[in-house]
Write an enzyme that holds these catalytic residues in place. Structure first.
Site, PDB file in Angstrom:
ATOM      1  N   HIS A  13       0.315  -0.685   0.261  1.00 30.03           N
ATOM      2  CA  HIS A  13       0.262   0.199  -0.054  1.00 30.03           C
ATOM      3  C   HIS A  13       0.920   1.470  -0.029  1.00 30.03           C
ATOM      4  CE1 HIS A  13      -2.941   2.906   2.350  1.00 30.03           C
ATOM      5  NE2 HIS A  13      -2.742   2.789   1.182  1.00 30.03           N
ATOM      6  N   ARG A  14       0.111   2.117  -0.984  1.00 31.95           N
ATOM      7  CA  ARG A  14       1.856   3.393  -1.229  1.00 31.95           C
ATOM      8  C   ARG A  14       3.280   3.103  -1.311  1.00 31.95           C
ATOM      9  NH1 ARG A  14      -1.759   7.555   2.629  1.00 31.95           N
ATOM     10  NH2 ARG A  14      -3.760   6.886   2.854  1.00 31.95           N
ATOM     11  N   GLU A  40       0.239  -0.968  -3.959  1.00 30.84           N
ATOM     12  CA  GLU A  40      -0.749   0.593  -4.847  1.00 30.84           C
ATOM     13  C   GLU A  40       0.293   1.792  -4.776  1.00 30.84           C
ATOM     14  OE1 GLU A  40      -4.067   2.940  -3.090  1.00 30.84           O
ATOM     15  OE2 GLU A  40      -2.175   3.128  -2.619  1.00 30.84           O
ATOM     16  N   ASP A  42      -0.905   6.029  -4.644  1.00 34.53           N
ATOM     17  CA  ASP A  42      -2.192   7.245  -5.510  1.00 34.53           C
ATOM     18  C   ASP A  42      -1.391   8.107  -6.430  1.00 34.53           C
ATOM     19  OD1 ASP A  42      -3.803   6.810  -3.337  1.00 34.53           O
ATOM     20  OD2 ASP A  42      -2.296   6.906  -2.164  1.00 34.53           O
ATOM     21  N   HIS A  55      -0.569  11.173  -2.642  1.00 30.92           N
ATOM     22  CA  HIS A  55      -1.977  10.788  -1.285  1.00 30.92           C
ATOM     23  C   HIS A  55      -2.605  12.149  -1.431  1.00 30.92           C
ATOM     24  CE1 HIS A  55      -4.740   9.488   1.660  1.00 30.92           C
ATOM     25  NE2 HIS A  55      -4.916   8.616   1.090  1.00 30.92           N
ATOM     26  N   GLU A 115      -4.560   3.883  -8.256  1.00 25.23           N
ATOM     27  CA  GLU A 115      -5.125   4.149  -7.862  1.00 25.23           C
ATOM     28  C   GLU A 115      -5.878   5.934  -8.041  1.00 25.23           C
ATOM     29  OE1 GLU A 115      -6.008   4.484  -3.534  1.00 25.23           O
ATOM     30  OE2 GLU A 115      -7.796   6.475  -4.269  1.00 25.23           O
ATOM     31  N   LYS A 117      -6.730   9.826  -7.985  1.00 22.98           N
ATOM     32  CA  LYS A 117      -7.228  10.728  -6.698  1.00 22.98           C
ATOM     33  C   LYS A 117      -6.172  11.590  -6.844  1.00 22.98           C
ATOM     34  CE  LYS A 117      -6.611   9.116  -2.338  1.00 22.98           C
ATOM     35  NZ  LYS A 117      -7.592   7.646  -1.675  1.00 22.98           N
ATOM     36  N   ASP A 237       0.854  -1.910   4.153  1.00 20.32           N
ATOM     37  CA  ASP A 237       1.034  -1.771   4.818  1.00 20.32           C
ATOM     38  C   ASP A 237       2.434  -2.195   5.128  1.00 20.32           C
ATOM     39  OD1 ASP A 237      -0.124   0.816   4.286  1.00 20.32           O
ATOM     40  OD2 ASP A 237      -0.788   0.666   6.242  1.00 20.32           O
TER      41      ASP A 237
HETATM   42  O1  G3P Z   1      -6.054   1.902  -3.008  1.00 21.14           O
HETATM   43  C1  G3P Z   1      -6.790   1.583  -1.955  1.00 21.14           C
HETATM   44  C2  G3P Z   1      -6.356   2.719  -0.863  1.00 21.14           C
HETATM   45  O2  G3P Z   1      -5.349   3.106  -1.408  1.00 21.14           O
HETATM   46  C3  G3P Z   1      -7.255   3.717  -0.954  1.00 21.14           C
HETATM   47  O3  G3P Z   1      -7.764   4.730   0.195  1.00 21.14           O
HETATM   48  O4  G3P Z   1      -6.421   6.732   1.234  1.00 21.14           O
HETATM   49  O5  G3P Z   1      -5.121   5.064   1.514  1.00 21.14           O
HETATM   50  O6  G3P Z   1      -5.253   5.673  -1.193  1.00 21.14           O
HETATM   51  P1  G3P Z   1      -6.339   5.394   0.821  1.00 21.14           P
HETATM   52 MG    MG Z   2      -4.408   4.234  -2.420  1.00 21.88          MG
END
Ligand code: G3P
Ligand code: MG
Length: 254
Positions: A13-14, A40, A42, A55, A115, A117, A237
């Site tokens: 994540h990120r 993943e 943003d 993000h 993603e 964003k 994470d």
């Molecule tokens: O794509 C999953 C997750 O990243 C969505 O929430 O706020 O972490 O971008 P956020």
């Molecule tokens: Mg995200």
């Protein structure tokens, strides 16, 4: 174990948000080091229209600067340090462009969930720029990425710009008509937050042929439960921790 799209069980994540500065090249490298084959991240636009990994609407939380991303040019954003807030050893890390991230993932032989964003009002434009970068800088020979967003206008623009790339429907809580909303944009994958997700929703998604990618799963017991419920991928994470948890449960049940 992978879904039909070859989306892996674990997605950083990120990047690897628990152990490296989020949405940075160092974070992508860290995810790889922790065993994740996908990340993943943003994507937003700078004021002069470049796609970058970021993000928040503002730069305060993740960099040493101040201000709104949408009011900063790429050159201004690149002067900021995107590592030092995470820790002094990460000093010097920059806010990467999407193009740089694509190059690094190709070098590391990784795949990704992009993603979209967008800053408010830039939903369609962000999708168009991001997907033009993907088209120009990501070979069709590489893993097919998943393009997700919370924003309907971004999903609509993604479908127009890159109809062949799978789209992911993101939701904090799946609304009762989630399947109808997904169908509006021909979304293939569904990306709910784990907190409000039910076993019945997972079963319904799977019955409809929709891989389920859940975020943000950082607790080993939760990860094991979600996999037992049929979730395809865990966006986490801490990829190493979650991978170890799943390995342990497989060993225990062997
Ligand atoms: O794509 C999953 C997750 O990243 C969505 O929430 O706020 O972490 O971008 P956020
Ligand atoms: Mg995200």
């Amino acid at each position: 174990m992978t879904s039909p799209l070859n989306i892996p069980r674990i997605i950083g994540h990120r990047g690897a948000k628990a152990t490296a500065p989020e949405n940075t090249l160092a974070g992508i490298r860290q995810a790889k080091t922790e065993g994740a084959s996908w990340v993943e991240f943003d994507v937003k636009l700078t004021s002069d229209g470049h796609a970058v990994l970021m993000h928040d609407e503002t730069v305060e939380r993740t960099t040493d600067g101040r201000g709104f991303v949408r009011q900063m040019t790429l050159a201004e954003l690149r002067k900021l340090d995107a590592g030092v807030r995470f820790g002094p050893t990460w000093r010097g890390e920059k806010v990467p462009t999407l193009i740089e991230a694509l190059a690094l993932m190709a070098e590391l032989d990784m795949g990704f969930n992009l993603e979209i964003k967008p800053c408010p009002g830039r939903e369609a434009e962000t999708a168009r720029v991001a997907l033009a970068d993907v088209a120009a800088h990501w070979s069709a020979e590489r893993p097919v990425p998943v393009i997700s967003s919370f924003k309907p206008a971004a999903l609509a623009a993604a479908r127009e710009a890159a109809p062949h790339l799978p789209r992911g429907y993101l939701a904090e809580t799946l609304p009762p008509d989630w399947a109808v909303r997904m169908a509006q944009f021909d979304c293939l994958t569904v990306h709910p937050c784990w907190r409000a997700l039910t076993r019945a929703q997972i079963a319904a998604a799977k019955a409809g042929g929709h891989p389920v990618l859940v975020w943000t799963v950082n607790e080993p017991a939760r990860a094991r439960e979600l996999v037992a419920w049929g979730v395809d991928s865990l966006i986490t994470d801490c990829p190493a921790l979650i991978a170890a948890a799943l390995r342990q449960s497989r060993a225990a049940s062997a």
